[in-house]
Motif scaffolding. Sequence first.
Motif, PDB file in Angstrom:
ATOM      1  N   PRO A 150      24.227 -19.079  14.231  1.00  0.00           N
ATOM      2  CA  PRO A 150      24.059 -18.389  15.681  1.00  0.00           C
ATOM      3  C   PRO A 150      22.758 -17.607  15.971  1.00  0.00           C
ATOM      4  N   ALA A 151      22.292 -17.845  16.864  1.00  0.00           N
ATOM      5  CA  ALA A 151      21.076 -17.024  17.562  1.00  0.00           C
ATOM      6  C   ALA A 151      19.801 -17.228  16.512  1.00  0.00           C
ATOM      7  N   THR A 152      19.352 -18.472  16.243  1.00  0.00           N
ATOM      8  CA  THR A 152      18.446 -18.567  15.213  1.00  0.00           C
ATOM      9  C   THR A 152      18.381 -18.096  13.715  1.00  0.00           C
ATOM     10  N   SER A 153      19.764 -17.662  13.499  1.00  0.00           N
ATOM     11  CA  SER A 153      19.871 -17.074  12.266  1.00  0.00           C
ATOM     12  C   SER A 153      19.869 -18.174  11.356  1.00  0.00           C
ATOM     13  N   SER A 154      19.995 -17.835   9.817  1.00  0.00           N
ATOM     14  CA  SER A 154      20.305 -18.908   8.792  1.00  0.00           C
ATOM     15  C   SER A 154      18.886 -19.560   8.577  1.00  0.00           C
ATOM     16  N   ASN A 155      18.801 -19.825   7.043  1.00  0.00           N
ATOM     17  CA  ASN A 155      17.546 -20.779   6.669  1.00  0.00           C
ATOM     18  C   ASN A 155      17.933 -21.552   5.538  1.00  0.00           C
TER      19      ASN A 155
ATOM     20  N   ASP B 119       8.861 -30.721  12.370  1.00  0.00           N
ATOM     21  CA  ASP B 119       8.002 -29.823  12.389  1.00  0.00           C
ATOM     22  C   ASP B 119       8.371 -28.518  12.466  1.00  0.00           C
ATOM     23  N   ASP B 120       9.862 -28.235  12.409  1.00  0.00           N
ATOM     24  CA  ASP B 120      10.448 -27.027  12.031  1.00  0.00           C
ATOM     25  C   ASP B 120      10.563 -27.018  10.564  1.00  0.00           C
ATOM     26  N   ILE B 121      10.022 -27.605   9.886  1.00  0.00           N
ATOM     27  CA  ILE B 121      10.176 -27.337   8.354  1.00  0.00           C
ATOM     28  C   ILE B 121       8.854 -27.391   7.613  1.00  0.00           C
ATOM     29  N   MET B 122       8.597 -26.395   6.578  1.00  0.00           N
ATOM     30  CA  MET B 122       7.313 -26.183   6.171  1.00  0.00           C
ATOM     31  C   MET B 122       7.310 -26.081   4.671  1.00  0.00           C
ATOM     32  N   VAL B 123       6.152 -26.368   3.748  1.00  0.00           N
ATOM     33  CA  VAL B 123       6.162 -26.209   2.600  1.00  0.00           C
ATOM     34  C   VAL B 123       5.673 -25.067   1.891  1.00  0.00           C
ATOM     35  N   ILE B 124       6.217 -24.431   1.010  1.00  0.00           N
ATOM     36  CA  ILE B 124       5.934 -23.188   0.142  1.00  0.00           C
ATOM     37  C   ILE B 124       5.859 -23.595  -1.226  1.00  0.00           C
TER      38      ILE B 124
ATOM     39  N   ARG C 188      14.533 -34.276   6.609  1.00  0.00           N
ATOM     40  CA  ARG C 188      15.523 -35.269   7.396  1.00  0.00           C
ATOM     41  C   ARG C 188      17.109 -34.468   6.807  1.00  0.00           C
ATOM     42  N   ALA C 189      17.081 -34.351   5.458  1.00  0.00           N
ATOM     43  CA  ALA C 189      18.445 -33.918   4.856  1.00  0.00           C
ATOM     44  C   ALA C 189      18.718 -32.210   5.314  1.00  0.00           C
ATOM     45  N   ILE C 190      17.773 -31.647   5.522  1.00  0.00           N
ATOM     46  CA  ILE C 190      17.698 -30.157   6.095  1.00  0.00           C
ATOM     47  C   ILE C 190      18.035 -30.181   7.430  1.00  0.00           C
ATOM     48  N   ALA C 191      17.525 -30.919   8.251  1.00  0.00           N
ATOM     49  CA  ALA C 191      17.940 -31.148   9.804  1.00  0.00           C
ATOM     50  C   ALA C 191      19.133 -31.776   9.926  1.00  0.00           C
ATOM     51  N   ASP C 192      19.367 -32.814   9.265  1.00  0.00           N
ATOM     52  CA  ASP C 192      20.897 -33.089   9.464  1.00  0.00           C
ATOM     53  C   ASP C 192      22.051 -32.040   8.984  1.00  0.00           C
ATOM     54  N   ALA C 193      21.854 -31.174   7.650  1.00  0.00           N
ATOM     55  CA  ALA C 193      22.672 -30.292   7.453  1.00  0.00           C
ATOM     56  C   ALA C 193      22.724 -29.212   8.582  1.00  0.00           C
ATOM     57  N   GLY C 194      21.555 -28.982   9.277  1.00  0.00           N
ATOM     58  CA  GLY C 194      21.492 -27.736  10.205  1.00  0.00           C
ATOM     59  C   GLY C 194      22.314 -28.234  11.623  1.00  0.00           C
ATOM     60  N   ARG C 195      21.973 -29.505  11.830  1.00  0.00           N
ATOM     61  CA  ARG C 195      22.951 -29.976  12.820  1.00  0.00           C
ATOM     62  C   ARG C 195      24.457 -29.925  12.680  1.00  0.00           C
TER      63      ARG C 195
ATOM     64  N   ALA D 260       8.835 -26.107  -2.475  1.00  0.00           N
ATOM     65  CA  ALA D 260       9.974 -26.291  -1.669  1.00  0.00           C
ATOM     66  C   ALA D 260       9.697 -26.450  -0.313  1.00  0.00           C
ATOM     67  N   ALA D 261      10.713 -27.340   0.386  1.00  0.00           N
ATOM     68  CA  ALA D 261      10.594 -27.368   1.951  1.00  0.00           C
ATOM     69  C   ALA D 261      11.548 -26.464   2.415  1.00  0.00           C
ATOM     70  N   ILE D 262      11.220 -25.669   3.739  1.00  0.00           N
ATOM     71  CA  ILE D 262      11.851 -24.717   4.117  1.00  0.00           C
ATOM     72  C   ILE D 262      11.982 -24.585   5.633  1.00  0.00           C
ATOM     73  N   THR D 263      12.606 -23.989   6.078  1.00  0.00           N
ATOM     74  CA  THR D 263      12.751 -23.946   7.728  1.00  0.00           C
ATOM     75  C   THR D 263      11.836 -22.798   8.049  1.00  0.00           C
ATOM     76  N   ILE D 264      11.218 -23.106   9.290  1.00  0.00           N
ATOM     77  CA  ILE D 264      10.223 -21.984   9.802  1.00  0.00           C
ATOM     78  C   ILE D 264      11.032 -20.968  10.465  1.00  0.00           C
ATOM     79  N   SER D 265      10.707 -19.859  10.216  1.00  0.00           N
ATOM     80  CA  SER D 265      11.090 -18.622  10.960  1.00  0.00           C
ATOM     81  C   SER D 265      11.429 -18.759  12.457  1.00  0.00           C
ATOM     82  N   GLY D 266      12.759 -18.350  12.981  1.00  0.00           N
ATOM     83  CA  GLY D 266      13.015 -18.173  14.193  1.00  0.00           C
ATOM     84  C   GLY D 266      13.456 -19.321  15.118  1.00  0.00           C
TER      85      GLY D 266
END
Lengths: 233, 233, 233, 233
Positions: free
Chosen positions: D53-58, D83-88, D37-44, D68-74
Amino acid sequence: MSSPHGPTTDEVGYSCAMQTAKISIAYDPARLAACARAIADAGRKLGAHGLTPATSSNFSMRLDQAHAAITISGRDKGTLAPDDIMVIDMDGRPVGTSARPSAETLLHTQIYARFPEANAVLHTHSRTQTVASRLFAGAGVIRLEGYELLKAIAGHTTHEAHIDVPVFPNTQNMAELVAQVDAWIDAGKPLYGYLIDGHGIYTWGRDMAETERHIEAFEFLLGCELDLRRLST
Amino acid sequence: MSSPHGPTTDEVGYSCAMQTAKISIAYDPARLAACARAIADAGRKLGAHGLTPATSSNFSMRLDQAHAAITISGRDKGTLAPDDIMVIDMDGRPVGTSARPSAETLLHTQIYARFPEANAVLHTHSRTQTVASRLFAGAGVIRLEGYELLKAIAGHTTHEAHIDVPVFPNTQNMAELVAQVDAWIDAGKPLYGYLIDGHGIYTWGRDMAETERHIEAFEFLLGCELDLRRLST
Amino acid sequence: MSSPHGPTTDEVGYSCAMQTAKISIAYDPARLAACARAIADAGRKLGAHGLTPATSSNFSMRLDQAHAAITISGRDKGTLAPDDIMVIDMDGRPVGTSARPSAETLLHTQIYARFPEANAVLHTHSRTQTVASRLFAGAGVIRLEGYELLKAIAGHTTHEAHIDVPVFPNTQNMAELVAQVDAWIDAGKPLYGYLIDGHGIYTWGRDMAETERHIEAFEFLLGCELDLRRLST
Amino acid sequence: MSSPHGPTTDEVGYSCAMQTAKISIAYDPARLAACARAIADAGRKLGAHGLTPATSSNFSMRLDQAHAAITISGRDKGTLAPDDIMVIDMDGRPVGTSARPSAETLLHTQIYARFPEANAVLHTHSRTQTVASRLFAGAGVIRLEGYELLKAIAGHTTHEAHIDVPVFPNTQNMAELVAQVDAWIDAGKPLYGYLIDGHGIYTWGRDMAETERHIEAFEFLLGCELDLRRLST
């Protein structure tokens, strides 16, 4: 403007300092609630326009002769809630709360002391303000003239005027900053707002609407000055 | 400026001036309501894009041959409500209200007088417009050419054209401003919009949609001119 | 990709061309409805970012081998509704409607003809695109290199690449523009998007999401090029 | 990179990797949900300000010592869903999912390894960041000093300081990038964030709020540096 009778209830969640000693310090909680809303609304607008990056900026309103409402240090100024705003006395001390007010609180109380007609103070920190302060720090002043929007600054009815916005050196010593502002005023020079080098702007007005108009006007005029400097060389 | 006779009915919340004397001055309240909505909607969009800082700008629509609806002076143009819009006659006098119209009302009525096909006038005050007006005040005109977006200005069907936007000196004397605009038109030069030095732009159209398109196009084209000037030197 | 069976009902308000003669021209109304939604959604985002000023810009999607959906001329691209989108055949002729497609329709159908994998085309008209086109019109091409964001353009997996974006002279004669684009492709040069002088950009992709990514990337990269040019001199 | 054993329960929509073999790898799904949730809120917020821009950034957050939880590529970083965030794991390998993490995952895990107090990492890709990285790539560092907003970077209490932001050469070889960052830290130089040439910035903090403040501050300060460079020449 004093509030002789303290609040009896505090439905809106604000602290009300009641001192049983000689001096009764109290303020009107309804006035505080109204000021907190006005501060939060202004913050939302200023934040949306990028004027309050990274928890910078601070805002206040005069509650009565002895008190002001001011933003608590370190909060995101674009998403202020009522409990992000606290009460201070006119020496900048917290009233009825252990919260810490903005580091620059004394610049707010100075404005209320020196400008009796001022009831709101906005300090913002836009990129335009910061860049303008850096560029004009050497000169110590930015002269704004020839703009129709000078009429947005209270007391101005024509573009055939000028407003001098001083740029004071930055220091973490608030007493030094206060002294710089006092010196300008004591020299008899008009003052509608001022910049601090590497920092932002302070401006004020009779109410929050006028103060917001002043911030908008200064932000606009400083931006024009930067553009003209870019384009005229 | 007084309005001796008040409205007798006011179903949509607007005043409708009925004079029992020799001249009957009346307008259609439904037309006024529709125009007020169109003006408020335009203001919301223009305000959101930063074209109306610090209560600047003013907007109007022609109601009929004898009347126009225009924004009341000093209001925030980005958050207009129906009661921020008033009626004037074609000499710029308030009709059925004691409100004060925008200081530049005579520039609006001039446009309705000189351009019979114009039914809406927008005056905005963006940083781009102000900066462009300052830079080109000496030349007295900005020539826009080579842009596909010239086709957004009514009557233009190719980028292989040019539009001259005059920049008139600013003055608080409206009669002087009116005379400058008249002189341009009387010289037979095409006029789709004009800038006032240190101020903003005026443009107009057959309806509000066309006028908004003109504002957007001029704002865009002036911005391109500033960018090209920055980048070509 | 053809749609051999025409729609029997048309609940979403689109026209369905049924020809009783030898050739039956038909398309899938569900595909059209989905494309119209995707086009309107893209327009809303692009409009909010200032890429479609003053009713400029046009968007399309391939419906099947014989048809595309495209924006009707003159509409505000930031607030598109389903009935702002019409069907054309691959010669750019309206299908089942008397509406007029965008003036530059043939540039869209050319892309569908020359790039079989392209299913969406976006043409926008930002200030950055217009200014870049004017500055690089003489050179005829803008070389983008050294940017990580080159990887946002389909087929690129490293920043150690370059993309040449041609800048074609503007003309109101679509056949000339089409011939310029054909000549570039026929010369065997890669093409991911192109600018027209004083105008905007065309780019495309396998679907709307990829095409939006391409627009965002080109807008970003052209903006960087302008900034670097400003700052490096 | 495969995940041999899938999740058995998934109440909050996330995978929870349970390995029955020697090593039990598990994380708290409630912590993951909160981080997502925190990642999605920050991304918004970052997306709305044009930093992705253009699906860049992570973006990532530390879940525990091993994950760690991290954004899925692309994915579009401005509209992230859970479900755009995964565990590594801390070697950058996917845990309990076949999704592919951001290409620069190892730069995130490096930060968690080298800065034990860091619990969130934001990598963005604004035009300002990209342009600044290109301009200062030769120097290899951007010195920020004299700004009040330096106080927004954790550990700084005065504007009378400076922060050096290194600009590392770009490479698609993550091991090389990791080695460059390690070399800077191993040389004993303070590090609060770094740029990669032609690319964006990496910064981190104790929690997402502090990390967002750092991103805002660096974006602001780099923007000021570019403006001053434009205006001082």
